[in-house]
Design a protein around this motif. Structure first.
Motif, short mmCIF file in Angstrom:
data_model
loop_
_atom_site.label_atom_id
_atom_site.label_comp_id
_atom_site.label_asym_id
_atom_site.label_seq_id
_atom_site.Cartn_x
_atom_site.Cartn_y
_atom_site.Cartn_z
N ALA A 218 0.84 -1.20 0.00
CA ALA A 218 0.00 0.00 0.00
C ALA A 218 0.88 1.25 0.00
O ALA A 218 0.63 2.21 -0.74
CB ALA A 218 -0.92 -0.01 1.22
N GLU A 219 1.94 1.23 0.81
CA GLU A 219 2.86 2.35 0.91
C GLU A 219 3.62 2.54 -0.41
O GLU A 219 3.80 3.67 -0.89
CB GLU A 219 3.83 2.11 2.08
CG GLU A 219 4.92 3.15 2.26
CD GLU A 219 4.41 4.52 2.70
OE1 GLU A 219 3.21 4.65 3.00
OE2 GLU A 219 5.23 5.46 2.73
N LEU A 220 4.05 1.43 -1.01
CA LEU A 220 4.74 1.49 -2.30
C LEU A 220 3.85 2.20 -3.33
O LEU A 220 4.31 3.08 -4.06
CB LEU A 220 5.05 0.06 -2.78
CG LEU A 220 5.80 -0.09 -4.10
CD1 LEU A 220 7.26 0.34 -3.95
CD2 LEU A 220 5.74 -1.54 -4.60
N VAL A 229 -4.94 -2.45 -5.49
CA VAL A 229 -6.13 -3.28 -5.40
C VAL A 229 -5.77 -4.55 -4.65
O VAL A 229 -4.75 -5.18 -4.94
CB VAL A 229 -6.64 -3.67 -6.81
CG1 VAL A 229 -8.00 -4.38 -6.72
CG2 VAL A 229 -6.70 -2.48 -7.74
N ALA A 230 -6.61 -4.96 -3.69
CA ALA A 230 -6.39 -6.22 -2.99
C ALA A 230 -7.30 -7.28 -3.60
O ALA A 230 -8.50 -7.09 -3.73
CB ALA A 230 -6.70 -6.06 -1.50
N GLU A 231 -6.71 -8.40 -4.01
CA GLU A 231 -7.48 -9.50 -4.61
C GLU A 231 -7.90 -10.50 -3.54
O GLU A 231 -7.22 -10.64 -2.53
CB GLU A 231 -6.61 -10.28 -5.61
CG GLU A 231 -6.07 -9.51 -6.78
CD GLU A 231 -5.44 -10.47 -7.80
OE1 GLU A 231 -4.41 -11.08 -7.48
OE2 GLU A 231 -6.00 -10.60 -8.89
N GLY A 232 -8.98 -11.21 -3.80
CA GLY A 232 -9.36 -12.34 -2.95
C GLY A 232 -9.84 -11.97 -1.57
O GLY A 232 -9.64 -12.72 -0.61
N VAL A 233 -10.51 -10.82 -1.43
CA VAL A 233 -11.07 -10.43 -0.12
C VAL A 233 -12.36 -11.22 0.12
O VAL A 233 -13.33 -11.07 -0.62
CB VAL A 233 -11.34 -8.91 -0.06
CG1 VAL A 233 -11.97 -8.52 1.27
CG2 VAL A 233 -10.05 -8.13 -0.29
N PHE A 247 -5.30 0.48 1.15
CA PHE A 247 -5.55 0.09 -0.24
C PHE A 247 -6.67 0.94 -0.81
O PHE A 247 -7.55 1.40 -0.08
CB PHE A 247 -5.92 -1.40 -0.31
CG PHE A 247 -4.72 -2.28 -0.54
CD1 PHE A 247 -4.50 -2.85 -1.78
CD2 PHE A 247 -3.79 -2.48 0.47
CE1 PHE A 247 -3.38 -3.61 -2.01
CE2 PHE A 247 -2.66 -3.25 0.25
CZ PHE A 247 -2.45 -3.82 -0.99
N THR A 248 -6.62 1.18 -2.12
CA THR A 248 -7.65 2.03 -2.71
C THR A 248 -8.86 1.22 -3.21
O THR A 248 -9.98 1.72 -3.20
CB THR A 248 -7.09 2.88 -3.87
OG1 THR A 248 -6.40 2.03 -4.80
CG2 THR A 248 -6.12 3.93 -3.36
#
Ligand code: C2E
Ligand code: MG
Ligand code: MG
Ligand code: MG
Length: 269
Positions: A218-220, A229-233, A247-248
């Motif tokens: 997220a920081e990167l 984007v976070a996958e697999g939530v 995360f956006t």
């Protein structure tokens, strides 16, 4: 043969069966488009600032007449061994853009692209043509490329991505974190988004090391000006973690599975 001269393996009936099964799958896949066996399913991608649908990812679906539903995790790697992936990739791109142009909102349409579709200038040309035909705004199209693209040094790949990006098309780096790529090479590509692989999200609640990786990615993104984007939530606890880490966007069964859609009606002539 592919393993080299010295690495011969004794012939076994199992090896033979395995090879011919894959060959049969490839043969069947070659006919799947014309036979009307392919479909596109759409899965929502949620904006965490407001909770609305920012985008939908197009995921290929194949219903084989005898085998039933075949997972893309099985047939995409088979298609990627030859130019068949180029044919399939163009089919999905065309279908997805036509469908998205008919949606009642302005969500982005995310389409997976194989590295085999890049490097010879043909994808930017095809995208240009499809956008012209469908009237879809370039900014609504996003192409997802898996992290392995970063270790492929074919020169034309970056050129094609730059061309697409200059047209206004968004580029995202898919399955980030599992491909062992060099972070330094990130800067050579025009990425608008990073999609962190589901494996990190899955364990982020119980494992501090996975949560640390989630936070650093997220920081990167923030530091590089790239969305994340976070996958697999799948659970509210996982959502809380990726939200807290900044995360956006998020994608996963918690918000909805990929749903097969009927093709958009062709525009009246
Ligand atoms: P991907 O691009 O990383 O797509 C996300 C995959 O994760 C999809 O699997 C989706 O259904 C699944 N998924 C989404 N949310 C969750 C969740 O909360 N939990 C779990 N367990 N899974 C979730 P799918 O549709 O089976 O696709 C697998 C892979 O096949 C894709 O991974 C992509 O790499 C490839 N693929 C699918 N369609 C295409 C295509 O049109 N072209 C290319 N080149 N590859 C494709
Ligand atoms: Mg993807
Ligand atoms: Mg992905
Ligand atoms: Mg993934």
């Amino acid at each position: 043969k592919g393993a080299g001269k010295a690495a011969w393996r004794p012939f076994t009936p199992e090896l033979e069966t395995e090879r011919s099964d894959e060959e049969r799958l490839e043969q069947d896949l070659r006919h799947a488009i014309a036979a009307g066996q392919l479909g596109v399913a759409y899965q929502p991608i949620i904006g965490l600032a407001h909770g609305g649908v920012n985008a939908r990812e197009a995921l290929l679906r194949w219903t084989h007449p005898a085998r039933g539903a075949v997972s893309p995790r099985k047939f995409i790697p088979v298609a990627e061994k030859s130019d068949l992936i180029r044919t399939l990739g163009l089919w999905v791109l065309d279908r997805a853009c036509r469908d998205a142009a008919a949606w009642s909102d302005t969500a982005r349409i995310c389409v997976n692209v194989s590295v085999r579709q890049l490097g010879d200038g043909s994808l930017p040309r095809a995208v240009q043509e499809i956008l012209g035909q469908t009237g879809l705004a370039p900014r609504r199209l996003e192409l997802e490329i898996t992290e392995t693209v970063l270790s492929n040094t074919t020169e034309g790949i970056v050129d094609d991505l730059q061309l697409l990006h200059a047209m206004g098309v968004r580029i995202s780096l898919d399955d980030f974190g599992v491909g062992f790529s060099s972070l330094g090479r990130l800067r050579a590509y025009p990425f608008d988004r990073i999609k962190l692989d589901a494996s990190f999200v899955r364990d982020a609640v119980e494992r501090p090391d996975c949560r640390a990786i989630v936070g650093v990615v997220a920081e990167l993104g923030r530091r590089l000006g790239i969305e994340t984007v976070a996958e697999g939530v799948e659970t509210p606890a996982q959502l809380a973690v990726i939200h807290e880490e900044g995360f956006t966007e998020a994608q996963g069964y918690l918000f909805g599975r990929a749903i097969l859609s009927a093709p958009a009606a062709a525009p009246a002539a």
